[in-house]
Motif scaffolding. Sequence first.
Motif, short mmCIF file in Angstrom:
data_model
loop_
_atom_site.label_atom_id
_atom_site.label_comp_id
_atom_site.label_asym_id
_atom_site.label_seq_id
_atom_site.Cartn_x
_atom_site.Cartn_y
_atom_site.Cartn_z
N VAL A 146 0.86 -1.19 0.00
CA VAL A 146 0.00 0.00 0.00
C VAL A 146 0.89 1.24 0.00
CG1 VAL A 146 -1.74 1.29 1.29
CG2 VAL A 146 -1.83 -1.22 1.23
N PHE A 147 0.58 2.20 -0.84
CA PHE A 147 1.36 3.43 -0.94
C PHE A 147 0.59 4.59 -0.31
CE2 PHE A 147 3.02 0.64 -4.14
CZ PHE A 147 4.38 0.91 -4.18
N VAL A 148 1.31 5.39 0.45
CA VAL A 148 0.70 6.53 1.13
C VAL A 148 1.45 7.80 0.76
CG1 VAL A 148 -0.17 5.14 3.05
CG2 VAL A 148 2.12 6.13 3.19
N ALA A 149 0.75 8.92 0.83
CA ALA A 149 1.34 10.20 0.43
C ALA A 149 2.29 10.72 1.51
CB ALA A 149 0.25 11.21 0.16
N TYR A 150 3.40 11.27 1.06
CA TYR A 150 4.35 11.94 1.96
C TYR A 150 4.55 13.37 1.48
CZ TYR A 150 8.72 13.71 3.77
OH TYR A 150 9.67 14.52 4.34
N ARG A 151 4.51 14.32 2.41
CA ARG A 151 4.77 15.73 2.10
C ARG A 151 5.62 16.31 3.23
NH1 ARG A 151 -0.02 19.93 0.67
NH2 ARG A 151 -0.30 18.36 -0.97
N HIS A 152 6.74 16.88 2.85
CA HIS A 152 7.62 17.50 3.84
C HIS A 152 7.10 18.90 4.15
CE1 HIS A 152 11.17 19.42 5.60
NE2 HIS A 152 11.66 18.21 5.79
N PRO A 153 7.01 19.25 5.45
CA PRO A 153 6.51 20.59 5.80
C PRO A 153 7.36 21.69 5.16
CG PRO A 153 6.67 19.18 7.74
CD PRO A 153 7.35 18.45 6.63
N GLU A 160 4.83 16.51 -3.31
CA GLU A 160 4.24 15.36 -2.64
C GLU A 160 4.63 14.11 -3.43
OE1 GLU A 160 0.11 15.44 -0.93
OE2 GLU A 160 -0.20 13.85 -2.43
N VAL A 161 4.84 13.01 -2.74
CA VAL A 161 5.19 11.75 -3.39
C VAL A 161 4.63 10.61 -2.55
CG1 VAL A 161 7.40 11.49 -2.17
CG2 VAL A 161 7.09 10.45 -4.43
N LYS A 162 4.28 9.52 -3.20
CA LYS A 162 3.78 8.35 -2.48
C LYS A 162 4.90 7.37 -2.21
CE LYS A 162 -1.05 8.43 -3.94
NZ LYS A 162 -2.14 7.67 -4.61
N VAL A 163 4.87 6.79 -1.02
CA VAL A 163 5.89 5.81 -0.60
C VAL A 163 5.18 4.61 0.03
CG1 VAL A 163 7.63 7.59 -0.22
CG2 VAL A 163 6.15 6.90 1.67
N PRO A 164 5.82 3.45 0.07
CA PRO A 164 5.19 2.27 0.67
C PRO A 164 4.89 2.49 2.16
CG PRO A 164 7.02 1.61 -0.72
CD PRO A 164 7.11 3.10 -0.58
N GLU A 165 3.71 2.10 2.54
CA GLU A 165 3.29 2.23 3.93
C GLU A 165 4.13 1.32 4.82
OE1 GLU A 165 -1.00 2.47 6.20
OE2 GLU A 165 -0.68 0.80 4.80
N GLY A 166 4.54 1.84 5.98
CA GLY A 166 5.25 1.04 6.96
C GLY A 166 6.76 1.04 6.82
N TRP A 167 7.32 1.64 5.77
CA TRP A 167 8.77 1.69 5.65
C TRP A 167 9.36 2.65 6.68
CZ3 TRP A 167 11.18 1.40 0.11
CH2 TRP A 167 10.72 0.25 -0.55
N ALA A 168 10.55 2.35 7.15
CA ALA A 168 11.21 3.19 8.15
C ALA A 168 11.59 4.52 7.51
CB ALA A 168 12.44 2.49 8.69
#
Length: 202
Positions: A64-71, A76-84
Amino acid sequence: MKVRRSVMALVMAGLAAGCSTVTPAQTQAQPQTQTQVQAPAGNDTPAPQPTESNPPGDIPDDTVFVAYRHPGQPYEVKVPEGWARTDLPTGASFTDKLNSIRIETRSAASPPTEASVRSQVHSIDIRTVDTVTRKGGEAVRIVYRADSSPDPVTGKVVKDEVERYAFYQAGHEAILTLSGPVGADNVDPWRTVSDSFHWTAS
């Protein structure tokens, strides 16, 4: 007649002395001992099948991929859920087993070119340098191979295949780096990640 009988008696005695006595029990045929070799009993139980698993470095299809956004950063980019995740000044790196994703931004006066991107990669094993179109816009992509960082536990180093994308917009350059072991089938996951990158309002 007495002499003849005496001679006959001597002859019979000699014959008796030269022959062994056979008892009635010995006249019976001795049974032969036979060793029967039996084939091992067939095993009707099927051998257990090995548990299927992904080859080293393969990202599972059900990830599952979730969105990541740095403040404060305009992307914005999607990365695999649960990765460190490890936070960086303008982005973050995400790792799981042998795979990693890294996203960072920097100021740039002009868009990247294939020549400028090539000059930033210190690898003698460059596979591809080209300009590609992703959903978030054009990017210069370079594909190369390099040694991974040593494993913190085992110290083992593996050969990675790296895809690095340089996106540009309004004085900002975003560097998206995807890496995993050579031979891992991560074409689809890496396409999902690179397609998900897009610029946002800062």
